[in-house]
Scaffold this motif. Sequence first.
Motif, PDB file in Angstrom:
ATOM      1  N   UNK A 286       0.809 -35.684 -40.864  1.00 51.74           N
ATOM      2  CA  UNK A 286       0.130 -36.932 -41.191  1.00 51.74           C
ATOM      3  C   UNK A 286       0.125 -37.166 -42.703  1.00 51.74           C
ATOM      4  N   UNK A 287      -0.133 -36.107 -43.446  1.00 50.91           N
ATOM      5  CA  UNK A 287      -0.153 -36.213 -44.911  1.00 50.91           C
ATOM      6  C   UNK A 287       1.199 -36.701 -45.432  1.00 50.91           C
ATOM      7  N   UNK A 288       2.291 -36.102 -44.938  1.00 49.11           N
ATOM      8  CA  UNK A 288       3.618 -36.465 -45.433  1.00 49.11           C
ATOM      9  C   UNK A 288       3.954 -37.908 -45.083  1.00 49.11           C
ATOM     10  N   UNK A 289       3.582 -38.339 -43.894  1.00 52.94           N
ATOM     11  CA  UNK A 289       3.882 -39.720 -43.497  1.00 52.94           C
ATOM     12  C   UNK A 289       3.107 -40.724 -44.355  1.00 52.94           C
ATOM     13  N   UNK A 290       1.842 -40.430 -44.658  1.00 53.80           N
ATOM     14  CA  UNK A 290       1.056 -41.311 -45.530  1.00 53.80           C
ATOM     15  C   UNK A 290       1.652 -41.327 -46.931  1.00 53.80           C
ATOM     16  N   UNK A 291       2.107 -40.170 -47.401  1.00 58.21           N
ATOM     17  CA  UNK A 291       2.727 -40.095 -48.727  1.00 58.21           C
ATOM     18  C   UNK A 291       3.995 -40.943 -48.776  1.00 58.21           C
TER      19      UNK A 291
ATOM     20  N   UNK B  81      -2.161 -45.994 -44.980  1.00 59.39           N
ATOM     21  CA  UNK B  81      -2.625 -45.313 -43.771  1.00 59.39           C
ATOM     22  C   UNK B  81      -2.262 -46.094 -42.519  1.00 59.39           C
ATOM     23  N   UNK B  82      -2.419 -47.422 -42.558  1.00 63.24           N
ATOM     24  CA  UNK B  82      -2.136 -48.241 -41.381  1.00 63.24           C
ATOM     25  C   UNK B  82      -0.672 -48.139 -40.977  1.00 63.24           C
ATOM     26  N   UNK B  83       0.230 -48.274 -41.954  1.00 70.03           N
ATOM     27  CA  UNK B  83       1.660 -48.183 -41.653  1.00 70.03           C
ATOM     28  C   UNK B  83       2.024 -46.791 -41.151  1.00 70.03           C
ATOM     29  N   UNK B  84       1.412 -45.763 -41.747  1.00 68.19           N
ATOM     30  CA  UNK B  84       1.679 -44.393 -41.307  1.00 68.19           C
ATOM     31  C   UNK B  84       1.212 -44.191 -39.867  1.00 68.19           C
ATOM     32  N   UNK B  85       0.034 -44.699 -39.546  1.00 71.96           N
ATOM     33  CA  UNK B  85      -0.503 -44.526 -38.197  1.00 71.96           C
ATOM     34  C   UNK B  85       0.357 -45.249 -37.161  1.00 71.96           C
ATOM     35  N   UNK B  86       0.912 -46.395 -37.546  1.00 75.85           N
ATOM     36  CA  UNK B  86       1.774 -47.136 -36.622  1.00 75.85           C
ATOM     37  C   UNK B  86       3.044 -46.355 -36.311  1.00 75.85           C
ATOM     38  N   UNK B  87       3.643 -45.730 -37.334  1.00 73.83           N
ATOM     39  CA  UNK B  87       4.849 -44.947 -37.103  1.00 73.83           C
ATOM     40  C   UNK B  87       4.553 -43.661 -36.346  1.00 73.83           C
ATOM     41  N   UNK B  88       3.358 -43.122 -36.561  1.00 74.76           N
ATOM     42  CA  UNK B  88       2.970 -41.891 -35.874  1.00 74.76           C
ATOM     43  C   UNK B  88       2.454 -42.152 -34.464  1.00 74.76           C
TER      44      UNK B  88
ATOM     45  N   UNK C 147      -7.913 -44.216 -37.693  1.00 76.89           N
ATOM     46  CA  UNK C 147      -9.052 -43.341 -37.971  1.00 76.89           C
ATOM     47  C   UNK C 147      -8.673 -41.869 -37.847  1.00 76.89           C
ATOM     48  N   UNK C 148      -7.758 -41.564 -36.911  1.00 80.00           N
ATOM     49  CA  UNK C 148      -7.326 -40.176 -36.729  1.00 80.00           C
ATOM     50  C   UNK C 148      -6.541 -39.694 -37.934  1.00 80.00           C
ATOM     51  N   UNK C 149      -5.687 -40.555 -38.479  1.00 83.03           N
ATOM     52  CA  UNK C 149      -4.913 -40.188 -39.667  1.00 83.03           C
ATOM     53  C   UNK C 149      -5.845 -39.979 -40.858  1.00 83.03           C
ATOM     54  N   UNK C 150      -6.765 -40.910 -41.058  1.00 79.94           N
ATOM     55  CA  UNK C 150      -7.711 -40.800 -42.179  1.00 79.94           C
ATOM     56  C   UNK C 150      -8.546 -39.528 -42.063  1.00 79.94           C
ATOM     57  N   UNK C 151      -8.984 -39.214 -40.848  1.00 77.62           N
ATOM     58  CA  UNK C 151      -9.810 -38.019 -40.632  1.00 77.62           C
ATOM     59  C   UNK C 151      -9.036 -36.734 -40.950  1.00 77.62           C
ATOM     60  N   UNK C 152      -7.779 -36.666 -40.526  1.00 78.55           N
ATOM     61  CA  UNK C 152      -6.972 -35.475 -40.790  1.00 78.55           C
ATOM     62  C   UNK C 152      -6.690 -35.307 -42.281  1.00 78.55           C
ATOM     63  N   UNK C 153      -6.447 -36.403 -42.972  1.00 80.66           N
ATOM     64  CA  UNK C 153      -6.219 -36.334 -44.425  1.00 80.66           C
ATOM     65  C   UNK C 153      -7.487 -35.866 -45.128  1.00 80.66           C
TER      66      UNK C 153
END
Length: 319
Positions: free
Chosen positions: A8-13, A18-25, A30-36
């Motif tokens: 998740x960290x690498x995708x956000x980077x 966060x929104x675009x990263x979560x869409x690709x993942x 909220x799950x991406x933000x929580x893990x970061x």
Amino acid sequence: MELRQLQYFLKVAQKEHVTQASEELHVAQSAVSRQIHQLEEELGVQLFMQKGRNLQLTPVGQLFCKRVDSILKDLDRAVAEVHEFLDPEQGEIRIGFPHSLGIHLIPSVVAEFKRRYPNVKFRFKQGMFPSLIRDVISAEVDLAFISPFPEKHEQVEGEVMLTEELFAILPPNHPLAKEENIKLNQLKDDKFVLFSKGYSLRPIVWHACLEAGFTPKIAFEGEETDTIRGLVAAGMGVSILPEMALFQTNPLQPARVRISEPKVTRTIGLIHRSDDKLPRVAQAFRSFLISYFGLQQQTGTSKNGKHHNGNNKNTPVGS
């Protein structure tokens, strides 16, 4: 620290959002933000900072990102090696190549290889000389066709697969269009259509003109062989292209004339990282290519029956 957090960290980077990263993942934002957040708490550092609507890596985040990227790539390769060990014919080959080889050479060798190994997958990446070197070093690709072959490089090695003749291409109504052979200095008064700076064919043509005693006058610059061939056919100038870039793809075609003096050629090589062992499926493809081009050089023909002046096969980088 969990693998999911690193992914998740690498995708956000990469996406800086966060929104675009979560869409690709395909997970909730909220799950991406929580893990970061949990990752930052465990490390005791801030990995991202807000920049407008986007996120930007902090200096320590940039350092961490490089390591994470390397770790995840190694993990992907480890998984691929396991799968290849169980079934070498089910693997994936990542290969880079310049645009000029995508017209005929890459489709030909891939089709021939897949006739033998139909389940092998390919992932392709086009690029210019510097980017192909970078892609090999960074392990973005396993192998790369490259021209000219880099004779000395600390981080890549490989073999010259063939040496290809370059031809003058002229407008159909050019006074020399009917000739079988010309000397390059016969074109000294013509305007040239050349590849843009950064493309490996440009310095080859430029140096050949200088060797012939003149500096080419540039009329147009292009980034694809089809563009250059089309502009020449339309009478916008003359140029020099490799044989395999002269396959007809549209009705408007220039005249092709062999250059007798100086002889203009380019080397085409296959490179890989010098400090790394190739995956089994990529090694099998490399061995196939060495045999494929070796047989062509012995017969003096390519698969389409055209002559290639192949030599220096299996020349190590740095020799």
